[in-house]
Motif scaffolding. Structure first.
Motif, short mmCIF file in Angstrom:
data_model
loop_
_atom_site.label_atom_id
_atom_site.label_comp_id
_atom_site.label_asym_id
_atom_site.label_seq_id
_atom_site.Cartn_x
_atom_site.Cartn_y
_atom_site.Cartn_z
N ALA A 188 -7.72 16.66 -16.15
CA ALA A 188 -7.98 16.45 -14.73
C ALA A 188 -8.49 15.03 -14.48
O ALA A 188 -8.08 14.36 -13.53
N LEU A 189 -9.38 14.57 -15.34
CA LEU A 189 -9.90 13.21 -15.24
C LEU A 189 -8.79 12.18 -15.31
O LEU A 189 -8.74 11.23 -14.51
N GLY A 190 -7.87 12.37 -16.25
CA GLY A 190 -6.75 11.44 -16.39
C GLY A 190 -5.85 11.43 -15.17
O GLY A 190 -5.39 10.37 -14.72
N ILE A 191 -5.59 12.62 -14.61
CA ILE A 191 -4.77 12.70 -13.40
C ILE A 191 -5.44 11.93 -12.26
O ILE A 191 -4.79 11.16 -11.53
N ALA A 192 -6.75 12.13 -12.10
CA ALA A 192 -7.49 11.43 -11.05
C ALA A 192 -7.43 9.92 -11.26
O ALA A 192 -7.19 9.16 -10.31
N GLN A 193 -7.66 9.48 -12.49
CA GLN A 193 -7.63 8.05 -12.77
C GLN A 193 -6.24 7.46 -12.50
O GLN A 193 -6.11 6.36 -11.95
N GLY A 194 -5.21 8.20 -12.87
CA GLY A 194 -3.85 7.72 -12.64
C GLY A 194 -3.53 7.57 -11.16
O GLY A 194 -2.90 6.59 -10.75
N ALA A 195 -3.97 8.53 -10.36
CA ALA A 195 -3.73 8.45 -8.91
C ALA A 195 -4.52 7.30 -8.30
O ALA A 195 -4.03 6.59 -7.42
N TYR A 196 -5.73 7.11 -8.78
CA TYR A 196 -6.55 6.00 -8.30
C TYR A 196 -5.89 4.66 -8.64
O TYR A 196 -5.89 3.73 -7.82
N ASP A 197 -5.35 4.56 -9.85
CA ASP A 197 -4.66 3.33 -10.26
C ASP A 197 -3.56 2.97 -9.26
O ASP A 197 -3.44 1.82 -8.83
N VAL A 198 -2.74 3.96 -8.91
CA VAL A 198 -1.62 3.73 -8.00
C VAL A 198 -2.13 3.35 -6.62
O VAL A 198 -1.64 2.39 -5.99
N ALA A 199 -3.14 4.07 -6.13
CA ALA A 199 -3.66 3.83 -4.80
C ALA A 199 -4.30 2.44 -4.69
O ALA A 199 -4.10 1.72 -3.70
N LEU A 200 -5.05 2.05 -5.71
CA LEU A 200 -5.71 0.76 -5.69
C LEU A 200 -4.69 -0.38 -5.65
O LEU A 200 -4.83 -1.34 -4.88
N GLU A 201 -3.67 -0.27 -6.46
CA GLU A 201 -2.63 -1.30 -6.48
C GLU A 201 -1.93 -1.38 -5.12
O GLU A 201 -1.65 -2.47 -4.61
N TYR A 202 -1.69 -0.22 -4.53
CA TYR A 202 -0.98 -0.18 -3.24
C TYR A 202 -1.79 -0.84 -2.12
O TYR A 202 -1.27 -1.66 -1.36
N VAL A 203 -3.07 -0.46 -2.01
CA VAL A 203 -3.85 -0.97 -0.88
C VAL A 203 -4.09 -2.48 -1.00
O VAL A 203 -4.32 -3.16 0.00
N LYS A 204 -4.05 -3.00 -2.21
CA LYS A 204 -4.19 -4.45 -2.39
C LYS A 204 -2.95 -5.20 -1.91
O LYS A 204 -3.04 -6.34 -1.43
N GLU A 205 -1.79 -4.55 -2.03
CA GLU A 205 -0.53 -5.20 -1.69
C GLU A 205 -0.06 -4.92 -0.26
O GLU A 205 0.61 -5.75 0.35
N ARG A 206 -0.41 -3.79 0.27
CA ARG A 206 0.06 -3.37 1.59
C ARG A 206 -0.64 -4.16 2.70
O ARG A 206 -1.88 -4.25 2.72
N GLU A 207 0.11 -4.69 3.61
CA GLU A 207 -0.45 -5.42 4.74
C GLU A 207 -0.11 -4.73 6.06
O GLU A 207 1.01 -4.26 6.25
N GLN A 208 -1.08 -4.69 6.93
CA GLN A 208 -0.90 -4.21 8.30
C GLN A 208 -1.80 -5.05 9.21
O GLN A 208 -2.90 -5.47 8.79
N PHE A 209 -1.34 -5.30 10.42
CA PHE A 209 -2.10 -6.12 11.37
C PHE A 209 -2.44 -7.49 10.79
O PHE A 209 -3.52 -8.06 11.04
N GLY A 210 -1.54 -7.98 9.93
CA GLY A 210 -1.69 -9.33 9.39
C GLY A 210 -2.68 -9.47 8.26
O GLY A 210 -3.06 -10.60 7.91
N GLN A 211 -3.11 -8.39 7.66
CA GLN A 211 -4.06 -8.48 6.53
C GLN A 211 -3.89 -7.29 5.59
O GLN A 211 -3.32 -6.27 5.96
N SER A 212 -4.39 -7.47 4.37
CA SER A 212 -4.34 -6.39 3.39
C SER A 212 -5.14 -5.20 3.90
O SER A 212 -6.26 -5.37 4.41
N ILE A 213 -4.61 -4.00 3.74
CA ILE A 213 -5.35 -2.83 4.22
C ILE A 213 -6.62 -2.60 3.40
O ILE A 213 -7.50 -1.85 3.82
N SER A 214 -6.72 -3.25 2.24
CA SER A 214 -7.95 -3.12 1.43
C SER A 214 -9.13 -3.80 2.12
O SER A 214 -10.29 -3.59 1.72
N SER A 215 -8.87 -4.61 3.15
CA SER A 215 -9.96 -5.27 3.88
C SER A 215 -10.58 -4.38 4.94
O SER A 215 -11.63 -4.70 5.50
N PHE A 216 -9.95 -3.21 5.19
CA PHE A 216 -10.47 -2.30 6.21
C PHE A 216 -11.59 -1.44 5.62
O PHE A 216 -11.46 -0.89 4.52
N GLN A 217 -12.67 -1.32 6.37
CA GLN A 217 -13.83 -0.58 5.87
C GLN A 217 -13.51 0.88 5.54
O GLN A 217 -13.99 1.43 4.54
#
Length: 388
Positions: free
Chosen positions: A251-280
């Motif tokens: 279960a821990l590995g599954i969680a870590q794997g999903a977090y890995d994907v999500a973290l990479e995505y939010v760093k790359e995804r842009e909306q409203f002219g900025q990375s969504i990782s900048s949103f609180q």
């Protein structure tokens, strides 16, 4: 070397880090590329079994004298965690092999161990654990499958269901009622009267077959009895104490794997002219996910360490509670983190290509098998209240 994306605040020794780095590299290079295909094909991944066997991971925690690597439980949990991080179905190859072999390791005679463990440790044969029945899951003592002694044999009759590795296993640890109470036997897949029923179509871990089993007048050599008659309950509970940390690691590995994907995505995804990782709002979700994963890792590694203490001292009264806490919290975390990962990816999270929907489906079973989380909470409460 620090594994990217994993915080690992739990301090690992150089030996454990070496194991972690080796299985991480293998999982990323050999298993990750197969994960989507394994899920879609819904077939047992024999190629993954071959890979894990070749590197000694199948028999990782089996004794050296029987062909295993002799690694401790923390090592095995680290192995399971890294495989699960990329493919939960592939982690089942190792997890169920351990589960099916544990009764033999715990209560088997020297003769049984020498007959079965070497082939199980090498991956030449596949193991399964057969306990659950149509009317007996959490209530183990309600099992109806029965074994009657007849000279030098036991005559086994009954039915099992939801058996992982059902249909592909060569060796089954089968629980049945006997004259002196619940007992457990080693049953070979080629035993006359043994039949595999339907394969279940499941939400997740599709590469791990789950089947019904039928036993009709199966003649089992009396020497295949694990331990003594009536010791099945004790062997089952000792098995779960050791197997639940591995499900927690899964279960821990599954969680870590999903977090890995999500973290990479939010760093790359842009909306409203900025990375969504900048949103609180996104940052808060990531903070919660990371914290939950690290808390789960601490519980999993602690439970594994308790198993190691059991190995060296012969007993550890804290093991049952530690194993149940790890299994419960890590699996709840896996479900929460994978669901949040799907949410963070938005519409992409709902698509096969982005993997997190598979991880969410895979995570659900970790809250159910090896004892539901409701049962884990009951066990934990009983240990707190002195067994009441």
């Amino acid at each position: 070397m620090k594994i990217e994306g994993s915080f690992n605040y739990f301090e690992l020794s150089e030996e454990y880090r070496h194991i972690q780095q080796g299985i991480h590299r293998l999982a990323q290079e050999k298993i990750k590329p197969r994960a989507t295909e394994i899920d879609e094909e819904a077939q047992y991944p024999f190629d993954i079994l071959k890979i894990l066997s070749a590197h000694g991971y199948i028999g990782a925690n089996m004794p050296v004298q029987y062909g295993g690597a002799g690694l401790d439980m923390l090592s095995f949990c680290i192995i399971v965690e890294e495989i699960s991080r990329v493919c939960a179905s592939s982690s089942q190859v190792a997890v169920v092999q351990e589960l099916g072999s544990l009764p033999i390791m715990i209560g088997g005679s020297e003769s049984l161990k020498r007959r079965y463990l070497p082939d199980l440790a090498s991956g030449k044969k596949i193991a399964a654990f057969a306990l659950t029945e149509p009317n007996a899951g959490s209530d183990v003592k309600s099992l109806k499958t029965r074994a009657e002694l007849d000279g030098d044999f036991y005559i086994l009759n009954g039915q099992k269901m939801f058996i992982s590795n059902g249909g592909v296993a060569d060796v089954y640890s089968v629980f049945a009622q006997t004259e002196k109470g619940l007992s457990v036997f080693v049953v070979d897949s080629n035993t006359r009267g043994f039949e595999v029923g339907k394969l279940e179509k499941k939400m997740g871990i599709k590469g791990s077959p789950t089947a019904q089993l039928f036993f009709e007048n199966c003649r089992i050599p009396a020497e295949n009895l694990i331990g003594e008659e009536g010791e099945g309950w004790l062997i089952a509970m000792k098995t779960f104490d050791k197997s639940r940390p591995t499900v927690a690691a899964q279960a821990l590995g599954i969680a870590q794997g999903a977090y890995d994907v999500a973290l990479e995505y939010v760093k790359e995804r842009e909306q409203f002219g900025q990375s969504i990782s900048s949103f609180q709002g996104i940052q808060f979700m990531l903070a919660d996910m990371a914290t939950q994963i690290e808390a789960a890792r601490g519980l999993v590694y602690r439970a594994a360490s308790k198993v190691n203490e059991l190995t060296s001292t012969g007993k550890n009264p804290e093991l049952t509670r530690a194993s149940s806490m790890a299994k419960m919290f890590a699996s709840d975390t896996a479900m929460k983190v994978t669901t949040d990962a799907v949410q963070l990816l938005g519409g992409y999270g709902f698509i096969h290509e982005y993997r997190v929907e598979r991880m969410m489906r895979d995570a659900k079973i970790t809250q159910i098998y090896e004892g539901t989380n409701q049962i884990q909470r009951q066990i934990i409460a009983r240990t707190i209240l002195g067994g009441r």
